[in-house]
Design a protein around this motif. Structure first.
Motif, short mmCIF file in Angstrom:
data_model
loop_
_atom_site.label_atom_id
_atom_site.label_comp_id
_atom_site.label_asym_id
_atom_site.label_seq_id
_atom_site.Cartn_x
_atom_site.Cartn_y
_atom_site.Cartn_z
N THR A 263 0.83 -1.21 0.00
CA THR A 263 0.00 0.00 0.00
C THR A 263 0.86 1.26 0.00
O THR A 263 0.50 2.24 -0.65
N ASN A 264 2.00 1.23 0.69
CA ASN A 264 2.91 2.39 0.66
C ASN A 264 3.35 2.67 -0.77
O ASN A 264 3.27 3.80 -1.26
N TYR A 265 3.82 1.64 -1.43
CA TYR A 265 4.35 1.81 -2.79
C TYR A 265 3.23 2.22 -3.75
O TYR A 265 3.43 3.09 -4.60
N LEU A 266 2.06 1.59 -3.62
CA LEU A 266 0.94 1.95 -4.50
C LEU A 266 0.59 3.43 -4.34
O LEU A 266 0.44 4.16 -5.33
N ASN A 267 0.48 3.89 -3.10
CA ASN A 267 0.07 5.28 -2.87
C ASN A 267 1.16 6.28 -3.27
O ASN A 267 0.84 7.36 -3.77
N VAL A 268 2.41 5.92 -3.08
CA VAL A 268 3.50 6.82 -3.51
C VAL A 268 3.56 6.88 -5.03
O VAL A 268 3.63 7.96 -5.62
N VAL A 269 3.49 5.72 -5.69
CA VAL A 269 3.53 5.69 -7.16
C VAL A 269 2.32 6.44 -7.74
O VAL A 269 2.46 7.24 -8.66
N ALA A 270 1.14 6.18 -7.17
CA ALA A 270 -0.09 6.78 -7.69
C ALA A 270 -0.25 8.25 -7.31
O ALA A 270 -0.98 8.98 -7.96
N GLY A 271 0.43 8.68 -6.23
CA GLY A 271 0.18 10.03 -5.73
C GLY A 271 -1.26 10.15 -5.25
O GLY A 271 -1.93 11.16 -5.51
N THR A 272 -1.72 9.12 -4.56
CA THR A 272 -3.12 9.06 -4.11
C THR A 272 -3.48 10.28 -3.28
O THR A 272 -2.77 10.64 -2.34
N GLU A 273 -4.59 10.91 -3.63
CA GLU A 273 -5.08 12.06 -2.87
C GLU A 273 -5.46 11.59 -1.46
O GLU A 273 -6.23 10.63 -1.30
N ILE A 274 -4.93 12.26 -0.45
CA ILE A 274 -5.15 11.87 0.95
C ILE A 274 -6.55 12.29 1.37
O ILE A 274 -6.90 13.47 1.32
#
Length: 183
Positions: free
Chosen positions: A159-170
């Motif tokens: 999940t860390n890598y997915l959110n960093v790669v995606a730039g997921t809006e917090i």
């Protein structure tokens, strides 16, 4: 800016829509991380299944949240720090518990050993050596708990890598990894 779109549950393909509906039914909301993961129904399903299975294990929600905070801080994932600071407090962590987990430790000796092992697994990419296992057992960590620590680290690294790669809006109260070093 996000590099991967968060999938709208209303227009998601049927296989992803079904999983997103289950997430929403369980959490009351559909966090952006799950909507980003829904770009691949297979990855979303894996995420939900592993998370659900580990929730039935020997490590309680507080400990899983402490591991999640330690791994997110180590990987510098602001989305996951924000989510797990919120979820950790829902699981009973106080501000000191959250700060300590982000720093890679805990007040209770056994939990401290668990959090320290989780951080070592991330930093050493699993190559922690036999001595780390001996120390974990000396701290009272069972073989089942040891396997679940590795499972929780793997889940949170994903999940860390997915959110960093995606730039997921917090979509939780925002917490930044850089804030810990300034505190």
């Amino acid at each position: 800016m996000s590099s991967l779109n968060a999938v709208d549950p209303a227009t998601a393909p049927d296989d992803a829509k079904r999983i997103l509906a289950a997430v929403n039914a369980q959490l009351g909301v559909t966090p952006n991380m799950f909507r980003v993961a829904a770009n691949s129904a297979a990855a979303l399903n894996g995420l939900v299944q592993l998370s659900g299975s580990l929730a039935k294990g020997r490590l309680n929600a507080r400990v899983r949240e402490q591991i999640a905070l330690a791994v997110a801080q180590t990987n510098g994932c602001d989305y996951c720090l924000s989510a797990h600071t919120y979820l950790g407090k829902q699981a009973g962590l106080n501000d000191d518990d959250v700060r300590r987990a982000r720093s890679g430790d805990a007040a209770e000796p056994k939990i401290d050993a668990i959090v320290r092992l989780a951080v070592a697994i991330v930093r050493e990419r699993g190559h922690v050596g036999a001595e780390a296992v001996v120390q974990a057992r000396a701290a009272g960590i069972s073989n089942a708990e040891l396997v679940e620590i590795v499972g929780n680290v793997a889940l949170n690294v994903f999940t860390n890598y997915l959110n960093v790669v995606a730039g997921t809006e917090i979509d939780f109260p925002v917490v930044h990894a850089a804030e810990l070093s300034r505190a």
